[in-house]
Design a protein around this motif. Structure first.
Motif, PDB file in Angstrom:
ATOM      1  N   UNK A 236       0.826  -1.201   0.000  1.00 27.62           N
ATOM      2  CA  UNK A 236       0.000   0.000   0.000  1.00 27.62           C
ATOM      3  C   UNK A 236       0.866   1.259   0.000  1.00 27.62           C
ATOM      4  N   UNK A 237       1.917   1.253   0.805  1.00 28.96           N
ATOM      5  CA  UNK A 237       2.848   2.377   0.855  1.00 28.96           C
ATOM      6  C   UNK A 237       3.443   2.649  -0.526  1.00 28.96           C
TER       7      UNK A 237
ATOM      8  N   UNK B  45      -4.827   6.612  -5.489  1.00 25.25           N
ATOM      9  CA  UNK B  45      -5.090   6.313  -4.077  1.00 25.25           C
ATOM     10  C   UNK B  45      -5.641   7.556  -3.392  1.00 25.25           C
ATOM     11  N   UNK B  46      -6.887   7.496  -2.937  1.00 23.88           N
ATOM     12  CA  UNK B  46      -7.517   8.663  -2.307  1.00 23.88           C
ATOM     13  C   UNK B  46      -7.140   8.784  -0.834  1.00 23.88           C
ATOM     14  N   UNK B  47      -7.047   7.668  -0.135  1.00 24.50           N
ATOM     15  CA  UNK B  47      -6.715   7.616   1.287  1.00 24.50           C
ATOM     16  C   UNK B  47      -5.881   6.364   1.511  1.00 24.50           C
ATOM     17  N   UNK B  48      -4.986   6.406   2.505  1.00 25.51           N
ATOM     18  CA  UNK B  48      -4.063   5.291   2.718  1.00 25.51           C
ATOM     19  C   UNK B  48      -3.975   4.965   4.209  1.00 25.51           C
ATOM     20  N   UNK B  49      -4.162   3.686   4.521  1.00 22.56           N
ATOM     21  CA  UNK B  49      -3.978   3.208   5.893  1.00 22.56           C
ATOM     22  C   UNK B  49      -2.935   2.106   5.897  1.00 22.56           C
ATOM     23  N   UNK B  50      -2.000   2.167   6.851  1.00 22.14           N
ATOM     24  CA  UNK B  50      -0.977   1.132   7.024  1.00 22.14           C
ATOM     25  C   UNK B  50      -1.003   0.643   8.460  1.00 22.14           C
ATOM     26  N   UNK B  51      -1.084  -0.661   8.633  1.00 19.45           N
ATOM     27  CA  UNK B  51      -1.194  -1.263   9.959  1.00 19.45           C
ATOM     28  C   UNK B  51       0.076  -2.012  10.337  1.00 19.45           C
ATOM     29  N   UNK B  52       0.731  -1.553  11.391  1.00 12.68           N
ATOM     30  CA  UNK B  52       1.789  -2.253  12.113  1.00 12.68           C
ATOM     31  C   UNK B  52       3.044  -2.547  11.288  1.00 12.68           C
ATOM     32  N   UNK B  53       3.489  -1.550  10.529  1.00 14.29           N
ATOM     33  CA  UNK B  53       4.781  -1.643   9.849  1.00 14.29           C
ATOM     34  C   UNK B  53       5.461  -0.276   9.889  1.00 14.29           C
ATOM     35  N   UNK B  54       6.735  -0.264   9.536  1.00 16.75           N
ATOM     36  CA  UNK B  54       7.427   0.936   9.109  1.00 16.75           C
ATOM     37  C   UNK B  54       7.716   0.794   7.623  1.00 16.75           C
ATOM     38  N   UNK B  55       7.874   1.891   6.900  1.00 13.91           N
ATOM     39  CA  UNK B  55       8.358   1.777   5.521  1.00 13.91           C
ATOM     40  C   UNK B  55       9.656   0.977   5.485  1.00 13.91           C
ATOM     41  N   UNK B  56       9.879   0.283   4.385  1.00 12.33           N
ATOM     42  CA  UNK B  56      10.984  -0.668   4.301  1.00 12.33           C
ATOM     43  C   UNK B  56      12.326  -0.055   4.675  1.00 12.33           C
ATOM     44  N   UNK B  57      12.644   1.086   4.118  1.00 10.35           N
ATOM     45  CA  UNK B  57      13.937   1.720   4.388  1.00 10.35           C
ATOM     46  C   UNK B  57      14.101   2.036   5.864  1.00 10.35           C
ATOM     47  N   UNK B  58      13.043   2.516   6.487  1.00 14.20           N
ATOM     48  CA  UNK B  58      13.085   2.842   7.907  1.00 14.20           C
ATOM     49  C   UNK B  58      13.190   1.583   8.765  1.00 14.20           C
ATOM     50  N   UNK B  59      12.523   0.521   8.338  1.00 13.87           N
ATOM     51  CA  UNK B  59      12.583  -0.735   9.090  1.00 13.87           C
ATOM     52  C   UNK B  59      14.015  -1.228   9.218  1.00 13.87           C
TER      53      UNK B  59
ATOM     54  N   UNK C  78      -1.846   5.641  10.198  1.00 17.93           N
ATOM     55  CA  UNK C  78      -1.008   4.506  10.586  1.00 17.93           C
ATOM     56  C   UNK C  78      -1.404   4.082  11.996  1.00 17.93           C
ATOM     57  N   UNK C  79      -1.655   2.798  12.169  1.00 20.03           N
ATOM     58  CA  UNK C  79      -1.940   2.236  13.490  1.00 20.03           C
ATOM     59  C   UNK C  79      -0.891   1.166  13.762  1.00 20.03           C
TER      60      UNK C  79
ATOM     61  N   UNK D 116       9.331   0.383  22.583  1.00 16.77           N
ATOM     62  CA  UNK D 116      10.034  -0.777  23.135  1.00 16.77           C
ATOM     63  C   UNK D 116      11.405  -0.964  22.496  1.00 16.77           C
ATOM     64  N   UNK D 117      11.520  -0.617  21.217  1.00 20.91           N
ATOM     65  CA  UNK D 117      12.783  -0.821  20.509  1.00 20.91           C
ATOM     66  C   UNK D 117      13.630   0.446  20.434  1.00 20.91           C
ATOM     67  N   UNK D 118      13.138   1.522  21.008  1.00 18.74           N
ATOM     68  CA  UNK D 118      13.971   2.708  21.132  1.00 18.74           C
ATOM     69  C   UNK D 118      13.946   3.665  19.971  1.00 18.74           C
ATOM     70  N   UNK D 119      12.821   3.798  19.263  1.00 20.87           N
ATOM     71  CA  UNK D 119      12.723   4.778  18.193  1.00 20.87           C
ATOM     72  C   UNK D 119      11.316   5.352  18.148  1.00 20.87           C
ATOM     73  N   UNK D 120      11.174   6.464  17.476  1.00 17.45           N
ATOM     74  CA  UNK D 120       9.902   7.165  17.364  1.00 17.45           C
ATOM     75  C   UNK D 120       9.241   6.768  16.044  1.00 17.45           C
ATOM     76  N   UNK D 121       8.321   5.822  16.109  1.00 16.02           N
ATOM     77  CA  UNK D 121       7.691   5.317  14.887  1.00 16.02           C
ATOM     78  C   UNK D 121       6.936   6.414  14.149  1.00 16.02           C
ATOM     79  N   UNK D 122       6.240   7.269  14.895  1.00 16.81           N
ATOM     80  CA  UNK D 122       5.468   8.326  14.250  1.00 16.81           C
ATOM     81  C   UNK D 122       6.373   9.273  13.475  1.00 16.81           C
ATOM     82  N   UNK D 123       7.549   9.565  14.014  1.00 15.98           N
ATOM     83  CA  UNK D 123       8.480  10.463  13.330  1.00 15.98           C
ATOM     84  C   UNK D 123       8.955   9.857  12.018  1.00 15.98           C
TER      85      UNK D 123
END
Length: 287
Positions: free
Chosen positions: A108-109, A119-133, A234-235, A242-249
């Motif tokens: 979806x990303x 794509x009019x609206x986008x929802x992503x559940x329980x991931x980070x974008x690949x590069x950020x992951x 994003x949910x 828990x892993x020491x990073x700011x997912x929202x950022x």
């Protein structure tokens, strides 16, 4: 297994790949993409609720479930996203909302970046974008993602190892990623395991792409300043803390129009907390 009340179609993606697609309801369209180690059936509760107001389109991704499983390396998220745009066009929906979970969220990303006019609206559940992951996975905390590193290896070893113990391998994630494993009934669990057992090479190829070509595509977009233009929600579980990073950022760097929230649900939130996900999608579509 099928979603009750939905019709099932074989629809073309790209490169002669056909996808197994469940379609139900009527109204403005929304496409729901499943994650690992599941099939489109993970959306069964959410899809049924959304169908009262929307045309709900729920495919098996290429390489998963009852969709085609081409051999080779045709599992970049760019190709998988093109599949989704093609099948929506085949249903006469050139524009649609898109929600994805886990692997489906990565598709979806990529669809949001590659096909912003669709794509009019986008929802992503329980991931980070690949590069950020890959950026946040380091040290001993990266052990939780051991499967990412296993399936990133060159073709051969990972496929042989996983095929030799498929039910234990895929069942491991069904067991540990849920706060309440009973939300996946015995028959649904058996369906997931059967589907994964029959798709080991293509599942590994999907993950391998996320350590290779998908990274290249994300790096290019980052360098070009490409961002998600549509409203994004994003949910996630609060594993960023828990892993020491700011997912929202991390997400905000890609999505200027972002609403990010955490959930008390486990990873399989569309099955554990379907009412929460339906409410979130409904809210997203108002933006």
């Amino acid at each position: 297994m099928k979603i009750n009340g939905f019709d099932y179609l074989r629809l073309p993606g790209v490169d002669d790949v056909e996808l197994n697609v469940a379609v139900g309801g009527s109204g403005t369209p929304i496409v729901l993409l499943h994650g690992f180690p599941q099939t489109h059936l993970m959306w069964r509760h959410v899809a049924a609720d959304l169908a009262s107001n929307h045309t709900v389109i729920v495919p098996d991704l290429r390489g998963y479930g009852a969709s085609d499983k081409p051999a080779g390396d045709s599992y970049s998220k760019r190709v998988m996203a093109a599949d989704i745009v093609a099948l929506a066009n085949g249903l006469n929906f050139p524009r649609f909302a898109l929600a994805g979970h886990d692997r489906g969220a990565l598709v979806a990303f990529r669809a949001g970046l590659d096909h912003p006019d669709a794509i009019t609206h986008l929802m992503c559940l329980d991931v980070l974008p690949t590069l950020d992951m890959w950026d946040v996975m380091h040290g001993t905390t990266a052990a939780v993602g051991f499967h990412l590193y296993l399936m990133a290896q060159p073709p051969g070893l990972a496929e042989e190892m996983i095929a030799a113990t498929a039910d234990r391998f895929f069942g491991h994630f069904l067991d540990i990623w849920s706060n309440d494993p009973t939300v996946i009934p015995v028959d649904v669990r058996a369906h997931y395991l059967d589907a994964c057992r029959a798709a080991v090479p293509s599942i590994v190829a999907d993950y391998r792409a996320s350590a290779t070509i998908d990274v290249t595509h994300d790096e290019h977009d980052l360098a070009e300043g490409n961002k998600l233009r549509m409203p994004v929600m994003v949910i996630q579980q609060d594993w960023g803390a828990a892993l020491g990073f700011d997912a929202a950022a991390h997400w905000r760097a890609w999505a200027p129009d972002l609403h990010h929230q955490t959930t008390k649900s486990g990873h399989f939130m569309a099955e554990e907390a379907p009412a929460e996900i339906v409410a979130a999608i409904t809210e997203l579509l108002k933006r």
